[in-house]
Write a protein that holds these residues in place. Structure first.
Motif, PDB file in Angstrom:
ATOM      1  N   VAL A  33      11.649 -26.123   1.681  1.00 44.41           N
ATOM      2  CA  VAL A  33      12.181 -24.766   1.803  1.00 44.41           C
ATOM      3  C   VAL A  33      13.001 -24.373   0.576  1.00 44.41           C
ATOM      4  O   VAL A  33      13.486 -23.248   0.480  1.00 44.41           O
ATOM      5  N   VAL A  64       6.766 -20.235   2.830  1.00 44.21           N
ATOM      6  CA  VAL A  64       7.110 -21.536   3.417  1.00 44.21           C
ATOM      7  C   VAL A  64       5.910 -22.119   4.156  1.00 44.21           C
ATOM      8  O   VAL A  64       5.602 -23.314   4.039  1.00 44.21           O
ATOM      9  N   GLN A 113      12.341 -25.299   8.932  1.00 41.80           N
ATOM     10  CA  GLN A 113      12.477 -24.661   7.615  1.00 41.80           C
ATOM     11  C   GLN A 113      12.577 -23.140   7.761  1.00 41.80           C
ATOM     12  O   GLN A 113      13.369 -22.491   7.063  1.00 41.80           O
TER      13      GLN A 113
END
Length: 247
Positions: A33, A64, A113
């Protein structure tokens, strides 16, 4: 019925094993991340002069997903080289469970994340309503399941040494084509059409609608449908590749 229960049990065992390993490797979660976070910190203030955080954060979530789930096949490459994959092949575990357990564990990492990114986004000024964010995260998980299944299938079918350069080369253009940083409506017609041909554009636009508080729209319905179809199709393809690879 018994066979279905065995698949669920095997999936749970693989899922639990992989989640434990992933949570021990905190550096991997952080680095997954880190790049979107740098975009948030360094590009966010500039973007805020031409757009909103409700536009940028969904774009970073797609980034992501593509970086984390899209490169999930690295795990297969490492397991194949270390012999772990061969040992799993001789167990009675169902092949679909070997894939689903691995893919669902990766989705947990993707969810963590995404939560970190959304939390930092709120600190920077994101004002999205919680229901929209939660539905958006569900779409993210579906997208992550599809990407991870496809990435694992690709890793099983190509030269392990070629996986990293090929996937890294493919992921960046896909991020740009999704419109993660700038709306593709600003692009030339041919580039806009190419963007619409990828599933990530539709999921991203659905996320932006949800973050803006628009829940019942055609864009959200299209994004949800694309997420479901992509997840199901990629899991089916991944399972077939696993079965062939273990035949």
């Amino acid at each position: 019925m018994n066979d279905r229960m065995n698949v669920i049990r095997d999936t749970w065992l693989i899922f639990r094993h992989d989640v434990r390993i992933s949570l021990r490797q905190r550096a991997g979660i952080v680095f997954g991340v880190l790049q979107p976070m740098l975009y948030l910190v360094l590009f966010g203030p500039l973007f805020a002069t031409i757009g909103t955080w409700e536009t940028l954060i969904p774009g970073l979530l797609i980034q992501v997903a593509l970086l984390s789930a899209g490169l999930a096949g690295f795990g297969i490459v490492f397991d194949a080289r270390s012999g772990v994959l061969e040992r799993l092949r001789v167990t009675p575990a169902r092949r679909v469970a070997l894939l689903l357990g691995r893919v669902l564990a990766g989705s947990v990492v993707l969810l963590l994340q995404s939560l970190v990114l959304v939390a930092v986004g709120y600190a920077f000024g994101l004002r999205a309503a919680v229901p929209g964010v939660l539905v958006g995260l569900v779409l993210m998980i579906l997208l992550g399941v599809g990407l991870a299944a496809l990435s694992n299938a690709i890793a099983l079918t190509m030269n392990p040494d070629a996986f990293a350069p090929v996937m890294s080369t493919a992921v960046i253009p896909l991020i740009l084509l999704s419109g993660a940083f700038l709306p593709m409506s600003m692009a030339p017609g041919w580039l806009d059409a190419l963007s619409l041909a990828t599933p990530f554009r539709h999921v991203l636009e659905a996320l932006r609608e949800l973050f803006a508080g628009h829940y019942v729209t055609g864009t959200v319905a299209t994004g949800a449908a694309v997420s479901v179809v992509l997840a199901v199709a990629c899991v089916v393809v991944g399972t077939r590749v696993f079965n062939r690879a273990n035949a």
